[in-house]
Scaffold this active site. Structure first.
Site, PDB file in Angstrom:
ATOM      1  N   CYS A 114      45.502  43.574  35.277  1.00  0.00           N
ATOM      2  CA  CYS A 114      44.395  42.639  35.064  1.00  0.00           C
ATOM      3  C   CYS A 114      44.766  41.183  35.314  1.00  0.00           C
ATOM      4  O   CYS A 114      43.884  40.324  35.376  1.00  0.00           O
ATOM      5  CB  CYS A 114      43.832  42.814  33.651  1.00  0.00           C
ATOM      6  SG  CYS A 114      43.126  44.447  33.357  1.00  0.00           S
ATOM      7  N   HIS A 254      40.303  36.349  31.855  1.00  0.00           N
ATOM      8  CA  HIS A 254      40.096  37.774  32.094  1.00  0.00           C
ATOM      9  C   HIS A 254      39.128  38.295  31.049  1.00  0.00           C
ATOM     10  O   HIS A 254      39.291  38.046  29.848  1.00  0.00           O
ATOM     11  CB  HIS A 254      41.436  38.504  32.009  1.00  0.00           C
ATOM     12  CG  HIS A 254      41.313  39.984  31.928  1.00  0.00           C
ATOM     13  ND1 HIS A 254      40.501  40.711  32.766  1.00  0.00           N
ATOM     14  CD2 HIS A 254      41.900  40.886  31.078  1.00  0.00           C
ATOM     15  CE1 HIS A 254      40.580  41.993  32.450  1.00  0.00           C
ATOM     16  NE2 HIS A 254      41.414  42.126  31.437  1.00  0.00           N
ATOM     17  N   ASN A 284      34.942  45.231  31.174  1.00  0.00           N
ATOM     18  CA  ASN A 284      36.238  44.776  31.674  1.00  0.00           C
ATOM     19  C   ASN A 284      36.418  45.375  33.068  1.00  0.00           C
ATOM     20  O   ASN A 284      36.602  46.580  33.212  1.00  0.00           O
ATOM     21  CB  ASN A 284      37.331  45.242  30.718  1.00  0.00           C
ATOM     22  CG  ASN A 284      38.725  44.865  31.166  1.00  0.00           C
ATOM     23  OD1 ASN A 284      38.970  44.539  32.314  1.00  0.00           O
ATOM     24  ND2 ASN A 284      39.670  44.928  30.239  1.00  0.00           N
TER      25      ASN A 284
END
Length: 355
Positions: A114, A254, A284
């Protein structure tokens, strides 16, 4: 003096199919209310059966190119940040290069999970300094729906599919990427991963039967890592770039978990900044989450020329990547010349999923 490099175009793509908390909750053995309270996510997008990571990445890349007014054959480098590639090999970036016709671009992947988009942004920025009149496409793209155990409430509730892209190119002095800080804590690499399918544990009937090709995460430990590390990384980057925390106007993190971000945000000292959290309907999206959010913010004309924008990714490895940018004049920058409202079909299609 080195030619400053900055973001001159953004793009994104999210699959059409939206999956509600109700559907995810039924498979994971929880409730809609529990997911919303734990994550602030209400729905997420899921790639169609015919869509792979490269397809999502190519759509986002096309939107960024159109926005910037640059053709694919002008791109010198194409970097895809992903931990869900189309295949173990070749690089997903090579497939994207073919799909969009970026015939002159050197193409390769970056996998920092990520954090990957910020890592890829740093690499592309460095490459362009050696070719100051060139352009680079940096894409974050992930299709996590293909590697999730939908009965695992720690992971199944969080992730969605999507892609975001930026086009890097020359900008005026004082604008563009001002600094980047990348760190990795390999001693904690076991907190996030997919156990099988690589050279350590090759794919076999046994690994499939044991569910070892699913994504796993120690959520509590990951949260502790972010809580303990993020503020010091932000402080170090600001110190390195001689920028005061109160001068930052935008923070694009993020999009891991809304509840976690709301707990971490006050500790960063960015009192003059807006923290952009757009995960409610997208979840996400891994390496795609920062560029998707940046594209949404940019196209809504929330970024003004010379605004200071802080990007911050964190994820498996364990890794943290942060970049500070001074926003240049772009098609959607508030103080720049605004183009006609007549939108190109590619840009409109790619952006439609963000409304």
């Amino acid at each position: 003096m080195r030619q400053p490099i900055g973001i001159i175009g953004t793009g994104s793509y999210l699959p059409v199919h939206s999956v509600s908390n109700t559907e995810v909750a039924a498979e994971a053995g929880v409730t809609d209310e529990w997911i919303t309270r734990k994550t602030r996510i209400r729905s997420r997008r899921r790639a169609a059966p015919h869509e792979a990571t490269s397809d999502l990445a190519a759509a986002a890349a096309r939107a960024a190119l159109v926005q910037a007014g640059i053709t694919a054959d002008q791109v010198s480098y194409l970097v895809v940040a992903t931990s869900t590639p189309d295949h173990p090999q070749p690089a997903t970036a090579s497939i994207v290069q073919h799909l969009i016709g970026a015939t002159n671009a050197a193409a390769f992947d970056v996998n920092s999970v990520c954090s990957g988009f910020v890592f890829a942004l740093s690499v592309a920025n460095g490459l362009l300094h050696d070719q100051p009149h060139g352009y680079a496409l940096v894409i974050g793209a992930d299709v996590y729906s293909r590697i999730l155990d939908r009965s695992d409430r720690k992971t199944a509730i969080l992730f969605g599919d999507g892609a975001g892209a930026v086009l890097l190119g020359p900008v005026a002095a004082g604008q563009g990427l001002l600094g980047t800080r990348l760190t990795t804590r390999g001693d904690q690499h076991e907190l996030i991963g997919v156990p099988a399918g690589g050279s350590r544990t090759p794919a076999s009937a046994a690994t499939v039967a044991n569910g070892q090709h699913y994504f796993t995460m120690n959520g509590r430990a990951v949260r502790s890592f972010v809580d303990a590390s993020l503020s010091s990384e932000v402080e170090a980057l600001l110190r390195d770039t001689s920028v005061a925390a109160q001068d930052v106007q935008h923070f694009v993190p993020h999009q891991a978990n809304g509840t976690m971000l709301s707990d971490v945000w006050p500790k960063l000292g960015l009192d003059g900044a807006t923290c952009h959290v757009k995960l409610e309907h997208y979840g996400n999206t891994g390496a795609a989450s920062i560029p998707i959010t940046l594209d949404l913010v940019h196209r809504k004309r929330l970024l003004a020329e010379n605004d200071l924008v802080l990007l911050c990714g964190f994820g498996g490895g364990m890794s943290i990547g942060s970049s500070l940018l001074s926003w240049p004049p772009t098609r959607y920058a508030r103080s720049a010349a605004v183009f006609t409202p007549e939108r190109d079909k590619v840009g409109a299609t790619a952006f439609a999923g963000l409304h």
